[in-house]
Design a protein around this motif. Structure first.
Motif, PDB file in Angstrom:
ATOM      1  N   ALA A 168    -125.133  27.496  -5.130  1.00 12.89           N
ATOM      2  CA  ALA A 168    -124.504  27.800  -3.967  1.00 12.89           C
ATOM      3  C   ALA A 168    -123.997  26.605  -3.166  1.00 12.89           C
ATOM      4  O   ALA A 168    -123.001  26.962  -2.228  1.00 12.89           O
ATOM      5  CB  ALA A 168    -125.497  28.340  -2.782  1.00 12.89           C
ATOM      6  N   GLU A 220    -120.215  25.744  -3.774  1.00 12.07           N
ATOM      7  CA  GLU A 220    -119.236  26.391  -3.113  1.00 12.07           C
ATOM      8  C   GLU A 220    -118.454  25.465  -1.932  1.00 12.07           C
ATOM      9  O   GLU A 220    -117.305  25.482  -1.726  1.00 12.07           O
ATOM     10  CB  GLU A 220    -119.576  27.814  -2.613  1.00 12.07           C
ATOM     11  CG  GLU A 220    -119.845  28.756  -3.570  1.00 12.07           C
ATOM     12  CD  GLU A 220    -120.645  29.608  -3.211  1.00 12.07           C
ATOM     13  OE1 GLU A 220    -120.788  29.872  -2.198  1.00 12.07           O
ATOM     14  OE2 GLU A 220    -121.337  30.742  -4.004  1.00 12.07           O
ATOM     15  N   LEU A 221    -119.487  24.948  -1.074  1.00 10.59           N
ATOM     16  CA  LEU A 221    -118.947  24.141   0.005  1.00 10.59           C
ATOM     17  C   LEU A 221    -118.377  22.860  -0.445  1.00 10.59           C
ATOM     18  O   LEU A 221    -117.206  22.590   0.142  1.00 10.59           O
ATOM     19  CB  LEU A 221    -120.203  23.614   0.619  1.00 10.59           C
ATOM     20  CG  LEU A 221    -119.946  23.415   2.200  1.00 10.59           C
ATOM     21  CD1 LEU A 221    -119.461  24.798   3.023  1.00 10.59           C
ATOM     22  CD2 LEU A 221    -121.422  22.734   2.820  1.00 10.59           C
ATOM     23  N   PHE A 251    -114.624  24.003  -1.127  1.00 17.47           N
ATOM     24  CA  PHE A 251    -114.085  24.077   0.287  1.00 17.47           C
ATOM     25  C   PHE A 251    -113.607  22.787   0.799  1.00 17.47           C
ATOM     26  O   PHE A 251    -112.444  22.339   1.373  1.00 17.47           O
ATOM     27  CB  PHE A 251    -114.962  24.960   1.251  1.00 17.47           C
ATOM     28  CG  PHE A 251    -114.371  24.728   2.872  1.00 17.47           C
ATOM     29  CD1 PHE A 251    -113.283  25.374   3.052  1.00 17.47           C
ATOM     30  CD2 PHE A 251    -114.721  23.866   3.550  1.00 17.47           C
ATOM     31  CE1 PHE A 251    -112.734  25.348   4.159  1.00 17.47           C
ATOM     32  CE2 PHE A 251    -114.171  23.815   4.809  1.00 17.47           C
ATOM     33  CZ  PHE A 251    -113.313  24.460   5.096  1.00 17.47           C
ATOM     34  N   VAL A 259    -113.586  30.028  -3.047  1.00 10.80           N
ATOM     35  CA  VAL A 259    -114.848  30.280  -2.187  1.00 10.80           C
ATOM     36  C   VAL A 259    -114.892  31.813  -2.172  1.00 10.80           C
ATOM     37  O   VAL A 259    -116.467  32.421  -2.496  1.00 10.80           O
ATOM     38  CB  VAL A 259    -114.757  29.751  -0.996  1.00 10.80           C
ATOM     39  CG1 VAL A 259    -115.892  30.253   0.121  1.00 10.80           C
ATOM     40  CG2 VAL A 259    -114.888  28.343  -1.082  1.00 10.80           C
TER      41      VAL A 259
END
Lengths: 401, 169
Positions: free
Chosen positions: A150, A153-154, A157, A176
Motif C-alpha cells: 500500500a 501507491e503514495l 503519486f 493510483v
C-alpha cells in the motif's frame, strides 16, 4: 505418501539447507552476542543481492521473449547471446545525466524512487523462499506484505505530482486509481487462503499445503475456491504491477511514460528496478498462497532443494507476465474500472462465501461438486449479464466500407 | 516512573515533526505527505509496543487509503495551486486552545487510569489469532454495526456519484 529414499539422503538434505548452513557457519565466527543481528544482516544482504540479480536476468529474458513473439531476435550484441546486456544498461543509466525539471519539486522528486524501492524490498522480508528460509517469521506476515504494498501507491503519486508535467500527473492518477481498485481484489482473494489455513503467517500457509495424497500435493490451486481465487489474484497482481494489458499508467502512445516521464539516469533505473521487484514479490506471494510455496509438485520430487521450486515457480509466473505482454492489447480506462468493480470484485466476494462453505461442509466429494457448481454458474451468469449489451458477430466498419 | 527506550523518543519526535509540518507547511500536497510521515510514526510506535496487527493495519489503512484519499481530494478540488503564502485560518489561536483542551483531557484520562488498571510486569502476548477470536466473538456486535455503517456509506457514495448521469446532456 510415496517418498523416494533420496528425500532422506544426507546429501540432498544438506543441499536443501545449504544457505541456512552457510549462514550459520559464517555467523559462527562472531561472538555469541552478535550472532542474531549478524544472521539477520546476512539475510538482508542475500535478498538485496539475489533479487536485483534476478531482475538483471529477467530484463534480458523479457527482451528476448518479446523479440521471439514479435518475430525478431532481441538483444544479441553484448556478450554471448546478448546475456551481458543488463551490464551495459546498468553502466549507461549510472553515467547518464540526472535531469530534474526546473519547476519540479526537487525534494519530493528525489524521494519518490528511493521510498518506492525501499518499500518494495521490505515485502521480501516475510516471503519464505525455501524450507527454513524466511527472514522474519511474523505472526501477521501477510498483513505486513500488503501494508508495504500500500505504501508504494503514495510513491507513484509523489513521482507524478512532483514532476510538474501533465503526462506525469495523469499517469500517476491513473496508476493510483488502478492500484486502489485492484488492491481490494488482491486482499480479498488472499483472505480465502487465510480462512482455510487459519493463520496470517506465510510459513504456516506453506506448511499447510505441503502434504500429499498419493503423489499429488494439497496446493490450494487444486481446489475450486483456490483456482477461482488464484485467477482473481493473478488478474489483480497484473493490474497492481502495471503490467500489460493493464499498463495504462505507462501507455507510451498516450502518456509518454506515465509517472516516470521526467526521470532519467539512475532514478529511472530505480523505478525500473522497483517495478520488476514488485513483480517478483507479488509472484512470490501468489506462489506462497496458492501454488504451495517451496513445496515440490509431486511427492517423489521432494529431494530437489526447496529453493529451486520456489524460484522456479516465480520465474514461471514471470514468463506468463511476459507472454501476456507480448500477446494482449491494452485495455481502455473505463473497461479497466468496469472489469474491476463489476466482475472481479463481486466474483471474489462470492469466492469468500464458497470458501466458507468449503470449510464447513467437511471432507468428502459433496463439497467439490457444490463449490464447483456455484462458481461455474456464477461465472456463466455474470459473464452473460455483462456481455448482454455487447453485440458479438461479424465486425462492421462504419466508415471504411 | 519507568524510563522509556531511546527508540520511543526517536519515533515520538518523528511523529510530532510530521504533525507540526502538516499544519505549518504552505503547499497542500506537502502537508498531505507530512501527515503520512505522522501516520508512519504512529504505526512504528504500535510496532515498538509489539502490537503487530495494529501497526500494520495503521499502515494499510492510513498510508494506503486515507493519505491517498486526502491527496485525491486536494487534486480534484484544484487545491494544489493555491497562493504561495498558504491558507492559514484567522482563527488559529482558537484552534490551539481547543487542541490544548483535548490534549489535557486525554492526558488526564490516561494518568487517572494508571491506578484503575491492574499493573502487569509481563507483556501480555496477544497473537493475531486472539484478536480475530475477540472480533467475531465478544465484539461481534460493534463489528457488525461498523460494517453496516460502512455499507451505508458506500451505497451513499454510489448514489451521490450516480446523480450526475441522470442529467440530460
Amino acid at each position: 505418501m510415496i517418498a523416494t529414499p533420496w528425500a532422506t539422503n544426507p546429501f540432498f538434505v544438506n543441499l536443501d539447507q545449504i544457505f541456512v548452513l552457510l549462514r550459520n557457519w559464517l555467523v559462527g565466527f562472531l561472538p555469541a552476542a552478535l550472532r542474531p543481528a549478524a544472521g539477520v544482516l546476512l539475510g538482508v544482504i542475500a535478498i538485496v543481492c539475489v533479487f536485483p540479480g534476478l531482475f538483471a536476468l529477467t530484463t534480458v529474458f523479457e527482451r528476448k521473449g518479446l523479440g521471439r513473439i514479435q518475430n525478431r531476435i532481441g538483444p544479441n550484441r553484448v556478450g554471448p547471446y546478448g546475456l551481458l546486456q543488463p551490464v551495459a544498461d546498468g553502466i549507461k543509466s549510472l553515467t547518464k545525466e540526472d535531469i530534474v525539471p526546473l519547476r519540479a519539486n526537487a525534494a519530493v522528486h528525489f524521494l519518490a524512487p528511493l521510498v518506492l524501492v525501499v518499500t518494495v524490498f521490505m515485502g521480501f522480508a516475510v516471503l519464505p523462499v525455501g524450507r527454513n528460509m524466511v527472514l522474519v517469521d511474523m505472526d501477521a506476515g501477510l498483513l505486513f506484505f500488503f501494508a508495504m504494498g500500500a505504501a508504494t501507491e503514495l510513491c507513484v503519486f509523489m513521482a507524478g505530482w512532483s514532476s510538474r508535467n501533465k503526462y506525469s500527473l495523469l499517469g500517476a492518477m491513473r496508476a493510483v486509481a488502478q492500484m486502489i481498485s485492484y488492491e481490494v481484489v488482491l486482499l480479498l482473494s488472499s483472505v480465502a487462503v487465510v480462512m482455510i489455513t487459519g493463520s496470517l503467517s506465510l510459513p504456516k500457509i506453506v506448511a499447510a499445503q505441503n502434504t500429499y495424497t498419493g503423489v499429488f500435493p494439497h496446493w490450494y490451486i487444486f481446489t475450486p475456491w483456490g483456482l477461482a481465487g488464484f485467477l482473481m489474484y493473478a488478474i489483480a497482481a497484473t493490474a497492481e504491477t502495471n503490467r500489460s494489458p493493464f499498463d495504462l499508467p505507462e501507455g507510451e502512445s498516450e502518456l509518454v511514460a506515465g509517472y516516470h516521464t521526467e526521470y532519467s539516469g539512475f532514478k529511472f533505473a530505480l523505478f525500473f528496478l522497483g517495478e520488476y521487484l514488485a513483480m517478483f514479490s507479488i509472484s512470490g506471494l501468489g506462489t506462497t498462497l496458492f501454488l504451495g510455496g517451496w513445496s515440490a509438485p509431486f511427492s517423489f520430487l521432494t529431494w530437489v532443494p526447496s529453493w529451486i521450486w520456489f524460484f522456479g515457480k516465480v520465474m514461471m509466473s514471470i514468463f506468463v507476465f511476459i507472454w501476456m505482454r507480448g500477446t494482449l492489447p491494452r485495455l481502455r480506462q473505463d473497461q479497466l474500472m468496469n472489469f474491476a468493480w463489476k466482475f472481479v470484485l463481486p466474483f471474489t466476494l462470492l469466492n469468500l462465501l464458497v470458501t466458507a462453505l468449503w470449510r464447513f461442509m467437511g471432507e468428502g466429494w459433496a463439497r467439490w461438486v457444490v463449490c464447483s457448481v456455484i462458481l461455474i454458474a456464477a461465472y456463466v451468469v455474470m459473464g452473460r449479464l455483462e456481455m448482454r449489451s455487447e453485440h458479438f458477430g461479424r465486425r462492421r466498419y462504419r466508415y471504411a466500407e | 516512573m519507568r524510563t522509556l527506550s531511546p527508540i520511543f523518543y526517536l519515533l515520538a519526535a518523528l511523529t510530532l515533526a510530521g504533525g507540526l509540518a502538516t499544519v505549518l507547511l504552505k503547499q497542500l500536497v506537502h502537508c498531505a505527505l507530512a501527515v503520512t510521515v505522522a501516520f508512519a510514526g504512529l504505526a512504528l510506535l504500535f510496532l515498538q509496543l509489539d502490537a503487530q496487527f495494529a501497526g500494520f493495519a495503521q499502515i494499510l489503512v492510513y498510508i494506503g487509503a486515507v493519505a491517498i484519499l486526502i491527496v485525491f481530494a486536494i487534486l480534484l478540488t484544484r487545491g494544489s495551486d493555491l497562493p504561495k503564502d498558504g491558507v492559514f485560518s484567522r482563527s488559529w489561536p482558537l484552534g490551539l486552545v481547543i487542541a490544548a483542551g483535548v490534549f489535557a483531557v486525554l492526558g488526564w484520562a490516561v494518568l487517572a487510569s494508571v491506578g484503575a488498571v491492574p499493573q502487569q510486569n509481563t507483556v501480555p502476548a496477544v497473537t493475531v489469532h486472539d484478536i480475530g477470536d475477540a472480533l467475531v466473538g465478544r465484539y461481534v456486535l460493534p463489528l457488525e454495526i461498523v460494517a453496516l455503517l460502512l455499507t451505508a456509506a458506500t451505497i451513499g457514495a454510489v448514489i451521490v456519484a450516480m446523480h450526475e448521469k441522470e442529467r440530460p446532456r
